[in-house]
Design an enzyme around this catalytic site. Sequence first.
Site, PDB file in Angstrom:
ATOM      1  N   ASP A 168      32.669  37.179  44.373  1.00  0.00           N
ATOM      2  CA  ASP A 168      32.831  38.602  44.114  1.00  0.00           C
ATOM      3  C   ASP A 168      32.889  39.337  45.463  1.00  0.00           C
ATOM      4  O   ASP A 168      32.520  38.770  46.502  1.00  0.00           O
ATOM      5  CB  ASP A 168      31.650  39.083  43.282  1.00  0.00           C
ATOM      6  CG  ASP A 168      31.648  40.579  43.071  1.00  0.00           C
ATOM      7  OD1 ASP A 168      32.677  41.119  42.646  1.00  0.00           O
ATOM      8  OD2 ASP A 168      30.606  41.212  43.350  1.00  0.00           O
ATOM      9  N   ASP A 206      32.375  43.463  46.050  1.00  0.00           N
ATOM     10  CA  ASP A 206      31.429  44.573  46.195  1.00  0.00           C
ATOM     11  C   ASP A 206      30.018  44.127  45.842  1.00  0.00           C
ATOM     12  O   ASP A 206      29.763  43.627  44.741  1.00  0.00           O
ATOM     13  CB  ASP A 206      31.847  45.750  45.302  1.00  0.00           C
ATOM     14  CG  ASP A 206      33.098  46.432  45.812  1.00  0.00           C
ATOM     15  OD1 ASP A 206      33.112  46.839  46.984  1.00  0.00           O
ATOM     16  OD2 ASP A 206      34.077  46.539  45.048  1.00  0.00           O
TER      17      ASP A 206
END
Length: 220
Positions: A16, A18
Amino acid sequence: MPMTATVLTARALLLDMDGTLVNSDAVVERCWRRWAERHGLNGDEVMKVVHGRQGHASMAVLLPDRPMEQNHADNARMLAEETADLDGVIEVPGAAAFLASLDGLPHALVTSADVALSTARMTAAGLRLPELRITAESVGASKPDPEGFLKAAAELGVDPGDCIVFEDSGAGIAAGRAAGMRVVGVGPRAGLHHPDALVGDLTEVRVEALPEGTVRLHIG
């Protein structure tokens, strides 16, 4: 007493962005609290929903009676606003070294951001972009749907059970689990969702490449 280190092996790592590689909390807070105010919603409650999802999916949760075409239009404006606001966007500690340690190993970025936003944030944080990137444009369904992680595994030619996901949000951890993958949680948000292993940041992860093409992770 010191915690015992966790050792995991995998054939691919799916990352991922953020909250996992990039700390963008400041801009996410600014943009979504403005949005909440415009729609008469409680900013604290909005912030509990938005991490990990595509913007239009968060809006559908928060404004369930609003037509989806309005959410998509609003999301396009939000993405442009977030892409233009890079103040305070920095790497999660250890992210640059972690990415460098993955050179030549199967890995992918799997983010709910679009190409423009993910490129802008990774660049602002001084991080290299993985060769394989699954972005908002790549999928039909947002996390917590597993589509993005499954697509990354397929493009890497790796069985989902041989992938390890790095995630910070409840939606992302749920997506990784739904894909049949193990999940390493990064940061305090992740700890609320019981990942398979948990680190405060990426300085707590060491990557070891094994001769047969597998990756050994030393966590903690």
